[in-house]
Design a protein around this motif. Structure first.
Motif, mmCIF file in Angstrom:
data_model
loop_
_atom_site.group_PDB
_atom_site.id
_atom_site.type_symbol
_atom_site.label_atom_id
_atom_site.label_comp_id
_atom_site.label_asym_id
_atom_site.label_seq_id
_atom_site.Cartn_x
_atom_site.Cartn_y
_atom_site.Cartn_z
ATOM 1 N N MET A 1 0.854 -1.346 0.276
ATOM 2 C CA MET A 1 0.396 -0.075 -0.245
ATOM 3 C C MET A 1 0.991 1.535 0.340
ATOM 4 S SD MET A 1 -2.838 1.646 2.381
ATOM 5 C CE MET A 1 -4.594 0.172 2.175
ATOM 6 N N LEU A 2 1.804 1.038 1.021
ATOM 7 C CA LEU A 2 2.744 2.480 0.406
ATOM 8 C C LEU A 2 3.241 2.445 -0.926
ATOM 9 C CD1 LEU A 2 5.300 1.965 4.063
ATOM 10 C CD2 LEU A 2 2.800 3.166 3.713
ATOM 11 N N SER A 3 3.686 1.484 -1.395
ATOM 12 C CA SER A 3 3.879 1.939 -2.793
ATOM 13 C C SER A 3 3.159 2.638 -3.534
ATOM 14 C CB SER A 3 4.513 0.563 -3.771
ATOM 15 O OG SER A 3 3.280 0.332 -3.766
ATOM 16 N N VAL A 4 1.838 2.041 -3.154
ATOM 17 C CA VAL A 4 1.131 3.072 -3.583
ATOM 18 C C VAL A 4 0.465 4.738 -3.810
ATOM 19 C CG1 VAL A 4 -2.062 2.620 -4.605
ATOM 20 C CG2 VAL A 4 0.047 0.406 -4.397
ATOM 21 N N ILE A 5 0.265 4.701 -2.460
ATOM 22 C CA ILE A 5 -0.243 5.795 -1.470
ATOM 23 C C ILE A 5 1.131 7.254 -2.317
ATOM 24 C CG2 ILE A 5 0.886 7.260 0.680
ATOM 25 C CD1 ILE A 5 -0.438 4.838 1.695
ATOM 26 N N LYS A 6 3.004 6.820 -2.136
ATOM 27 C CA LYS A 6 3.734 7.669 -3.122
ATOM 28 C C LYS A 6 3.659 7.706 -4.204
ATOM 29 C CE LYS A 6 8.706 6.944 -3.500
ATOM 30 N NZ LYS A 6 10.274 5.879 -3.201
ATOM 31 N N LEU A 7 3.154 6.578 -5.059
ATOM 32 C CA LEU A 7 2.755 7.070 -6.609
ATOM 33 C C LEU A 7 2.041 8.083 -6.509
ATOM 34 C CD1 LEU A 7 2.415 6.501 -9.317
ATOM 35 C CD2 LEU A 7 1.342 4.197 -9.577
ATOM 36 N N ARG A 8 0.596 8.131 -6.146
ATOM 37 C CA ARG A 8 0.083 9.000 -6.103
ATOM 38 C C ARG A 8 -0.110 10.579 -5.243
ATOM 39 N NH1 ARG A 8 -3.179 6.699 -9.531
ATOM 40 N NH2 ARG A 8 -4.112 4.764 -8.459
ATOM 41 N N LEU A 9 0.938 10.642 -4.239
ATOM 42 C CA LEU A 9 1.686 11.193 -4.252
ATOM 43 C C LEU A 9 2.619 12.983 -5.024
ATOM 44 C CD1 LEU A 9 2.256 10.590 -0.053
ATOM 45 C CD2 LEU A 9 0.625 11.995 -0.844
ATOM 46 N N LEU A 10 3.257 11.270 -5.918
ATOM 47 C CA LEU A 10 3.822 12.584 -6.618
ATOM 48 C C LEU A 10 3.621 12.292 -8.132
ATOM 49 C CD1 LEU A 10 6.440 9.248 -7.226
ATOM 50 C CD2 LEU A 10 7.232 11.113 -6.425
ATOM 51 N N ARG A 11 2.115 12.305 -8.430
ATOM 52 C CA ARG A 11 0.827 12.367 -9.131
ATOM 53 C C ARG A 11 0.920 14.034 -8.591
ATOM 54 N NH1 ARG A 11 -2.177 10.929 -12.489
ATOM 55 N NH2 ARG A 11 -3.023 12.798 -12.796
ATOM 56 N N THR A 239 -7.059 -4.473 -2.757
ATOM 57 C CA THR A 239 -7.591 -3.742 -1.424
ATOM 58 C C THR A 239 -6.419 -2.951 -1.464
ATOM 59 O OG1 THR A 239 -8.412 -5.428 -0.340
ATOM 60 C CG2 THR A 239 -8.130 -3.751 0.676
ATOM 61 N N GLU A 240 -5.750 -2.971 -1.541
ATOM 62 C CA GLU A 240 -4.488 -2.386 -1.010
ATOM 63 C C GLU A 240 -3.878 -0.972 -2.021
ATOM 64 O OE1 GLU A 240 -0.669 -4.577 1.280
ATOM 65 O OE2 GLU A 240 -1.154 -4.719 -1.291
ATOM 66 N N ILE A 241 -4.234 -0.943 -3.650
ATOM 67 C CA ILE A 241 -4.531 -0.047 -4.520
ATOM 68 C C ILE A 241 -5.879 0.737 -4.457
ATOM 69 C CG2 ILE A 241 -5.091 0.599 -6.963
ATOM 70 C CD1 ILE A 241 -3.906 -2.744 -7.954
ATOM 71 N N LEU A 242 -6.970 -0.255 -4.597
ATOM 72 C CA LEU A 242 -7.661 0.934 -3.509
ATOM 73 C C LEU A 242 -7.679 1.730 -2.321
ATOM 74 C CD1 LEU A 242 -11.667 -0.947 -4.896
ATOM 75 C CD2 LEU A 242 -10.285 0.742 -5.690
ATOM 76 N N GLY A 243 -7.087 0.905 -1.089
ATOM 77 C CA GLY A 243 -6.960 1.619 0.279
ATOM 78 C C GLY A 243 -6.309 2.404 -0.457
ATOM 79 N N GLY A 244 -5.079 2.876 -1.294
ATOM 80 C CA GLY A 244 -3.579 3.431 -1.483
ATOM 81 C C GLY A 244 -4.375 5.550 -1.815
ATOM 82 N N SER A 245 -5.598 4.365 -2.855
ATOM 83 C CA SER A 245 -5.906 5.559 -3.614
ATOM 84 C C SER A 245 -6.472 6.461 -2.615
ATOM 85 C CB SER A 245 -6.788 5.178 -4.705
ATOM 86 O OG SER A 245 -5.620 5.045 -5.371
ATOM 87 N N MET A 246 -7.667 5.955 -1.673
ATOM 88 C CA MET A 246 -8.434 6.784 -0.514
ATOM 89 C C MET A 246 -7.776 7.406 0.129
ATOM 90 S SD MET A 246 -12.473 6.549 -1.433
ATOM 91 C CE MET A 246 -12.516 6.342 -0.083
ATOM 92 N N ILE A 247 -6.243 6.605 0.737
ATOM 93 C CA ILE A 247 -6.280 7.505 1.505
ATOM 94 C C ILE A 247 -5.431 9.116 1.445
ATOM 95 C CG2 ILE A 247 -3.945 7.442 2.909
ATOM 96 C CD1 ILE A 247 -4.388 4.630 3.327
ATOM 97 N N VAL A 248 -4.950 8.897 0.259
ATOM 98 C CA VAL A 248 -4.154 10.208 -0.395
ATOM 99 C C VAL A 248 -5.608 11.171 -0.829
ATOM 100 C CG1 VAL A 248 -2.788 10.736 -2.676
ATOM 101 C CG2 VAL A 248 -2.342 8.699 -1.806
ATOM 102 N N ALA A 249 -5.915 10.696 -1.486
ATOM 103 C CA ALA A 249 -7.067 11.508 -2.168
ATOM 104 C C ALA A 249 -8.132 12.323 -0.684
ATOM 105 C CB ALA A 249 -8.809 10.918 -2.552
ATOM 106 N N TYR A 250 -8.648 11.511 0.201
ATOM 107 C CA TYR A 250 -8.918 11.772 1.881
ATOM 108 C C TYR A 250 -8.024 12.638 2.155
ATOM 109 C CZ TYR A 250 -10.307 12.031 7.046
ATOM 110 O OH TYR A 250 -11.419 11.402 7.799
ATOM 111 N N ILE A 251 -6.968 12.377 2.247
ATOM 112 C CA ILE A 251 -5.472 13.447 2.914
ATOM 113 C C ILE A 251 -6.144 14.742 2.021
ATOM 114 C CG2 ILE A 251 -2.734 13.999 3.422
ATOM 115 C CD1 ILE A 251 -2.726 10.817 3.595
ATOM 116 N N THR A 252 -5.378 14.660 0.772
ATOM 117 C CA THR A 252 -5.718 16.200 -0.095
ATOM 118 C C THR A 252 -6.915 17.438 0.735
ATOM 119 O OG1 THR A 252 -4.598 14.907 -2.010
ATOM 120 C CG2 THR A 252 -5.718 16.476 -2.252
ATOM 121 N N GLY A 253 -8.026 16.300 0.884
ATOM 122 C CA GLY A 253 -10.009 16.965 0.557
ATOM 123 C C GLY A 253 -9.288 17.263 2.064
ATOM 124 N N ALA A 254 -8.374 16.838 3.152
ATOM 125 C CA ALA A 254 -8.522 16.684 4.707
ATOM 126 C C ALA A 254 -7.262 18.300 4.436
ATOM 127 C CB ALA A 254 -7.961 15.773 5.113
#
Length: 392
Positions: A1-11, A239-254
């Motif tokens: 999941m951390l790799s997905v979160i890192k990828l989303r943050l780079l975007r 699950t990790e892909i969706l979870g990582g995507s959701m976490i980054v979108a949630y953090i951005t909104g927060a």
């Protein structure tokens, strides 16, 4: 999941302008709409069927209340505008109003309305006060005119009565029978409708939704560039892909909502009320619901171009229904009020505004947060099922 979160943050490095633009838009529209709604005056129609001296006197007294906009019209126009929800209420001065005042009979006025609200209740109290004052002044004028005529039989009774009535009514402006001394405690709680506060909350919710929805919409970018398929066949689970995507979108909104809340407090002077924990709880539940809504939309939309076309329609229409643009108290249509209950914006507005404007505590955040969480779970389940079905 951390790799997905890192990828989303780079975007996010390529989308920081959207973040700044939406934040600036929220603050700008808050200033514009806040000033507009601060000067809002409810319109009240008056239908005068009596066309008498006393009915005109009642209308003149009503016009001294500057918090309302009184407008004379006919019955047909009043019924049409009230039924369509263009006007909150109408006051009907029935034929025989002057006779009732002069003879000391029970005064009956008509109220045209679709629903009860604070405007109608306030007008009823005002009208009741004025008619009681008019009836009392008429009795005093009758006694005065009768006494003078008994002393001087050749005097004009009606002329003396009219003059006495005018003098009594004028004396109310300067010699009220009751003197009230009020002391206002500085509690920091706002009383009544606050246009600036409502606009700050509404536009914070509205513009932050774009960041959340387009943040989770990066899944569509992955699909277009075949990154999604490569991620699915990688050792990372769905699950990790969706979870990582959701976490980054949630953090951005927060982060964006946090920036807007702090900007409202320190740049515009917004007081967020007695329970910042309650405001944050509702905000957190709202971010989850909207992020999940974006995931659900992503499950049914094929490309980012389609998301760019459909998302503004969905977000703007639901924000209007949910009361982000204007207070729901001025909406009379029952169908629209029912639809408002189905939008996340309505519940977020209700929770945050109850704390920030009405002076309520943490308890005001519990029900809206629960409803928003249920909405988020529903949206997330539908979105995850749709994406998984497409991947099979």
């Amino acid at each position: 999941m951390l790799s997905v979160i890192k990828l989303r943050l780079l975007r996010l490095r390529d989308e920081w302008m959207i973040f700044l633009f939406m934040t600036a838009m929220a603050l700008g529209f808050t200033a514009i709409f806040g000033a507009s709604f601060t000067t809002y005056k409810p319109t009240v129609y008056i239908v005068d069927e009596d066309k008498s001296y006393y009915s005109q006197a009642l209308i003149s007294e009503l016009n001294t209340y500057k918090d309302f906009k009184f407008k004379e019209t006919d019955m047909k126009a009043a019924e049409k505008d009230i039924e369509e929800g263009n006007v909150s209420m109408g006051l009907l001065i029935k034929k025989g109003f002057q006779r009732d005042v002069e003879e000391g009979l029970s005064i009956s006025l008509g109220i045209m309305k679709i629903k009860d609200d604070t405007v109608i209740l306030t007008i009823q109290e005002i009208v009741s006060s004025i008619t009681m004052k008019m009836a009392g002044a008429n009795r005093i004028a009758d006694v005065t005119a009768a006494f003078i005529q008994s002393a001087k039989p050749d005097t004009d009774f009606e002329k003396i009565k009219s003059s006495s009535y005018d003098n009594v009514m004028d004396s109310w402006k300067y010699k009220n029978p009751i003197s009230v001394e009020a002391t206002v405690a500085e509690t920091g709680i706002r009383a009544g409708y606050d246009g600036l506060m409502h606009s700050m909350i509404g536009f914070t919710l509205f513009f932050s939704m774009y960041t959340m929805v387009f943040g989770i919409g990066t899944i569509l970018y992955d699909k277009q560039h075949k990154t999604w398929e490569r991620m699915l066949i990688s050792p990372v689970s769905r699950t990790e892909i969706l979870g990582g995507s959701m976490i980054v979108a949630y953090i951005t909104g927060a982060v964006q909502m946090g920036v807007l809340i702090l900007s409202g407090k320190y740049l515009i002077g917004i007081d967020w009320g007695n329970s910042m924990a309650g405001v944050l709880l509702v905000s957190g539940a709202f971010i989850f619901a909207v992020t999940s809504l974006g995931l659900m939309m992503t499950g049914f939309i094929k490309t980012q171009a389609q998301l760019g076309s459909i998302a503004p329609i969905v977000l703007t229409s639901t924000s209007m229904l949910g009361g982000c643009m204007w207070p729901l108290e001025i909406v009379n249509n029952k169908a629209l009020l029912l639809l408002a209950e189905l939008t996340p914006q309505k519940w977020a507005m209700q929770g945050i505004e109850s704390i920030a404007s009405s002076g309520m505590g943490f308890e005001a955040a519990i029900l809206p947060s629960m409803v928003l969480t249920v909405m988020g779970i529903t949206f997330f389940t539908i979105g995850a099922f749709s994406l998984n079905k497409q991947s099979i």
